[in-house]
Design a protein around this motif. Structure first.
Motif, PDB file in Angstrom:
ATOM      1  N   GLY A  10      -3.282  10.563   4.105  1.00 54.00           N
ATOM      2  CA  GLY A  10      -3.155  11.890   3.112  1.00 54.00           C
ATOM      3  C   GLY A  10      -3.765  11.546   1.860  1.00 54.00           C
ATOM      4  O   GLY A  10      -4.725  11.225   2.001  1.00 54.00           O
ATOM      5  N   ALA A  11      -3.216  12.479   0.906  1.00 55.91           N
ATOM      6  CA  ALA A  11      -3.946  12.500  -0.559  1.00 55.91           C
ATOM      7  C   ALA A  11      -3.574  11.122  -0.870  1.00 55.91           C
ATOM      8  O   ALA A  11      -2.858  10.377  -0.767  1.00 55.91           O
ATOM      9  CB  ALA A  11      -3.241  13.791  -1.418  1.00 55.91           C
ATOM     10  N   PRO A  12      -4.616  10.575  -1.776  1.00 55.19           N
ATOM     11  CA  PRO A  12      -4.568   9.208  -2.340  1.00 55.19           C
ATOM     12  C   PRO A  12      -3.082   9.148  -3.168  1.00 55.19           C
ATOM     13  O   PRO A  12      -2.536   7.993  -2.811  1.00 55.19           O
ATOM     14  CB  PRO A  12      -5.710   9.081  -3.490  1.00 55.19           C
ATOM     15  N   ASP A  13      -2.617   9.820  -3.963  1.00 57.03           N
ATOM     16  CA  ASP A  13      -1.319   9.815  -4.544  1.00 57.03           C
ATOM     17  C   ASP A  13      -0.136   9.715  -3.513  1.00 57.03           C
ATOM     18  O   ASP A  13       0.691   8.783  -3.846  1.00 57.03           O
ATOM     19  CB  ASP A  13      -1.311  10.950  -5.665  1.00 57.03           C
ATOM     20  N   ARG A  17      -0.335   6.280  -1.833  1.00 60.97           N
ATOM     21  CA  ARG A  17       0.206   5.330  -2.637  1.00 60.97           C
ATOM     22  C   ARG A  17       1.830   5.233  -2.848  1.00 60.97           C
ATOM     23  O   ARG A  17       2.236   4.236  -2.964  1.00 60.97           O
ATOM     24  CB  ARG A  17      -0.616   5.143  -3.972  1.00 60.97           C
ATOM     25  N   THR A  18       2.228   6.536  -2.955  1.00 57.80           N
ATOM     26  CA  THR A  18       3.723   6.706  -3.115  1.00 57.80           C
ATOM     27  C   THR A  18       4.476   6.139  -1.733  1.00 57.80           C
ATOM     28  O   THR A  18       5.421   5.526  -2.028  1.00 57.80           O
ATOM     29  CB  THR A  18       4.138   8.079  -3.581  1.00 57.80           C
ATOM     30  N   LYS A  19       3.914   6.404  -0.933  1.00 58.03           N
ATOM     31  CA  LYS A  19       4.419   6.050   0.608  1.00 58.03           C
ATOM     32  C   LYS A  19       4.357   4.440   0.731  1.00 58.03           C
ATOM     33  O   LYS A  19       5.227   3.828   1.030  1.00 58.03           O
ATOM     34  CB  LYS A  19       3.892   6.600   1.898  1.00 58.03           C
ATOM     35  N   ALA A  20       3.323   3.986   0.177  1.00 47.77           N
ATOM     36  CA  ALA A  20       3.096   2.455   0.379  1.00 47.77           C
ATOM     37  C   ALA A  20       3.931   1.671  -0.518  1.00 47.77           C
ATOM     38  O   ALA A  20       4.636   0.711  -0.253  1.00 47.77           O
ATOM     39  CB  ALA A  20       1.602   2.168  -0.048  1.00 47.77           C
ATOM     40  N   ALA A  21       4.083   2.430  -1.595  1.00 44.15           N
ATOM     41  CA  ALA A  21       5.272   1.686  -2.530  1.00 44.15           C
ATOM     42  C   ALA A  21       6.664   1.622  -1.896  1.00 44.15           C
ATOM     43  O   ALA A  21       7.272   0.757  -2.258  1.00 44.15           O
ATOM     44  CB  ALA A  21       5.234   2.423  -3.937  1.00 44.15           C
ATOM     45  N   GLU A  22       7.028   2.848  -1.264  1.00 45.57           N
ATOM     46  CA  GLU A  22       8.052   3.054  -0.707  1.00 45.57           C
ATOM     47  C   GLU A  22       8.487   1.681   0.117  1.00 45.57           C
ATOM     48  O   GLU A  22       9.287   1.157   0.579  1.00 45.57           O
ATOM     49  CB  GLU A  22       8.463   4.341  -0.354  1.00 45.57           C
ATOM     50  N   LEU A  23       7.483   1.769   1.202  1.00 42.02           N
ATOM     51  CA  LEU A  23       7.411   0.748   2.241  1.00 42.02           C
ATOM     52  C   LEU A  23       7.877  -0.418   1.811  1.00 42.02           C
ATOM     53  O   LEU A  23       8.417  -1.258   2.184  1.00 42.02           O
ATOM     54  CB  LEU A  23       6.260   1.103   2.970  1.00 42.02           C
ATOM     55  N   LEU A  24       6.992  -0.966   0.574  1.00 45.18           N
ATOM     56  CA  LEU A  24       7.039  -2.381   0.117  1.00 45.18           C
ATOM     57  C   LEU A  24       8.135  -2.628  -0.389  1.00 45.18           C
ATOM     58  O   LEU A  24       9.024  -3.767  -0.382  1.00 45.18           O
ATOM     59  CB  LEU A  24       5.886  -2.561  -0.735  1.00 45.18           C
ATOM     60  N   ARG A  25       9.029  -1.804  -0.888  1.00 42.24           N
ATOM     61  CA  ARG A  25      10.345  -1.772  -1.544  1.00 42.24           C
ATOM     62  C   ARG A  25      11.332  -2.150  -0.411  1.00 42.24           C
ATOM     63  O   ARG A  25      12.265  -2.606  -0.733  1.00 42.24           O
ATOM     64  CB  ARG A  25      10.673  -0.378  -2.525  1.00 42.24           C
ATOM     65  N   ASN A  26      11.104  -1.467   0.619  1.00 36.28           N
ATOM     66  CA  ASN A  26      11.972  -1.709   1.806  1.00 36.28           C
ATOM     67  C   ASN A  26      11.715  -2.967   2.606  1.00 36.28           C
ATOM     68  O   ASN A  26      12.064  -3.238   3.497  1.00 36.28           O
ATOM     69  CB  ASN A  26      11.981  -0.547   2.901  1.00 36.28           C
ATOM     70  N   GLY A  27      10.542  -3.775   2.002  1.00 36.74           N
ATOM     71  CA  GLY A  27      10.431  -4.908   2.570  1.00 36.74           C
ATOM     72  C   GLY A  27       9.122  -5.027   3.576  1.00 36.74           C
ATOM     73  O   GLY A  27       9.232  -5.999   4.287  1.00 36.74           O
TER      74      GLY A  27
END
Length: 343
Positions: free
Chosen positions: A139-142, A145-155
């Protein structure tokens, strides 16, 4: 014991969000299920999705291959495991996903006949928990990044980042995630979207980032480009679509065209094909990723048993389909703990 009856039907599971790569967009996981019944009461299952962009198969072709070519060599035959596996492999050319569905059902019957869970039939004493990477769709870079941060917050700390947007923004996509999430392990997957020059440009632009690997940057047939990239890349190069079977693995590794091999049951025709590729990689001193298409629970379970039986051979596991379902099925034969599966 003989295989007395069989059923072929479809299943589907909606995804929480669309799955987008350089090759396709998917909103639902749809798959064919093969159900085998023996004359002494055993029931075994195999399953395969249609991934036409990779294996050339559709749901209709998988069903036709099973019904018209594979089941005729199985039904009514004495259950001699190796004989039936060979019959499936030689029933028709290609059609690796259809063969994988039959292969995993046969392995299930063989394990049941010996009263063993599949991981023990494959050589493990105890089931080893399996940690999977989780995909960040293209997807778009931003947005990525938002999706990746969400996944990391979920462990979910191992992220497979899909690139290949053909818009010149792939390095920006990966850098946005890497700089925002320094604690995440990043696996970059181009799904054959680049050529040699684009691959080397990406590597140069991202050379300062701690990327774990780059997967299949160029078209599968361009082994010379893949070799040059492997030779010049500071990051390990993982061959995916370039390797369907053991012979492909010998060719790729013999040319020095990859550092790692991605084994997928749907590409190699099932567990027997996966074990053959593992043997080739063992000879070359190369480890593997155990990957998957977007698959249903039956085929993911078969892959988990393989991963549990050979934990030393798989540097990475990418079996994240269940984590992408909108809702986990209540009858999963394994438990999900973050991005870990326990049989």
């Amino acid at each position: 014991m003989t295989i007395a009856d069989a059923r072929i039907y479809r299943g589907s599971l909606p995804l929480a969000t669309p799955f987008v790569t350089a090759l396709r967009r998917v909103d639902d996981v749809v798959f064919v299920v093969l159900e085998l019944h023996t004359d002494n009461g055993y029931i075994a299952y195999g399953s395969a999705p249609a991934t036409k962009a990779v294996t050339g198969e559709t749901l209709e072709s998988i069903e036709a291959s099973l019904r018209h070519h594979i089941l005729p060599v199985l039904l009514g035959r004495p259950f001699v495991f190796e004989t039936l596996l060979h019959a499936v492999t030689t029933a028709l050319p290609g059609n690796s996903s259809a063969k994988a569905a039959a292969d995993m059902a046969l392995y299930s019957l063989a394990a049941q006949e010996q009263n063993l869970p599949l991981y023990r039939y494959l050589g493990a004493k105890e089931p080893v928990p399996v940690t999977t990477a989780v995909t960040v769709s293209l997807g778009a870079p931003d947005a990525m990044r938002t999706k990746a941060a969400e996944l990391l917050r979920n462990g979910y700390d191992i992220l497979k980042v899909k690139v290949g947007g053909r818009d010149g923004l792939d390095a920006q996509r990966v850098r946005a995630i890497a700089e925002a999430l320094p604690d995440a392990q990043l696996l970059v997957d181009a799904n054959q979207a680049w050529d040699l020059r684009e691959s080397l440009d990406f590597i140069e632009q991202c050379s300062d980032l701690p990327l774990a690997l780059i997967e299949q940057p160029v078209p599968a047939a361009d082994l010379e480009a893949l070799r040059q990239i492997t030779e010049r890349s500071p990051f390990p190069i993982l061959a995916d679509e370039a390797v369907f079977d053991a012979e492909d693995a010998r060719r790729v590794l013999g040319k020095g065209a990859a550092n790692l091999i991605n084994i997928k049951l749907m590409k190699c025709g099932g567990l027997a094909g996966a074990l053959a590729i593992l043997d080739v990689c063992r000879v070359h001193g190369v480890q593997c990723m155990l990957g998957s298409m977007l698959e249903g629970p039956v085929s993911i379970t078969a892959a988990l048993h393989l991963a549990a039986a050979h934990p030393d051979r798989f540097a990475w596991v990418d079996l994240d389909s269940p984590l992408l379902y909108r809702t986990l099925p209540a009858d999963l034969p394994f438990t999900v703990e973050g991005n870990r599966y326990v049989l």
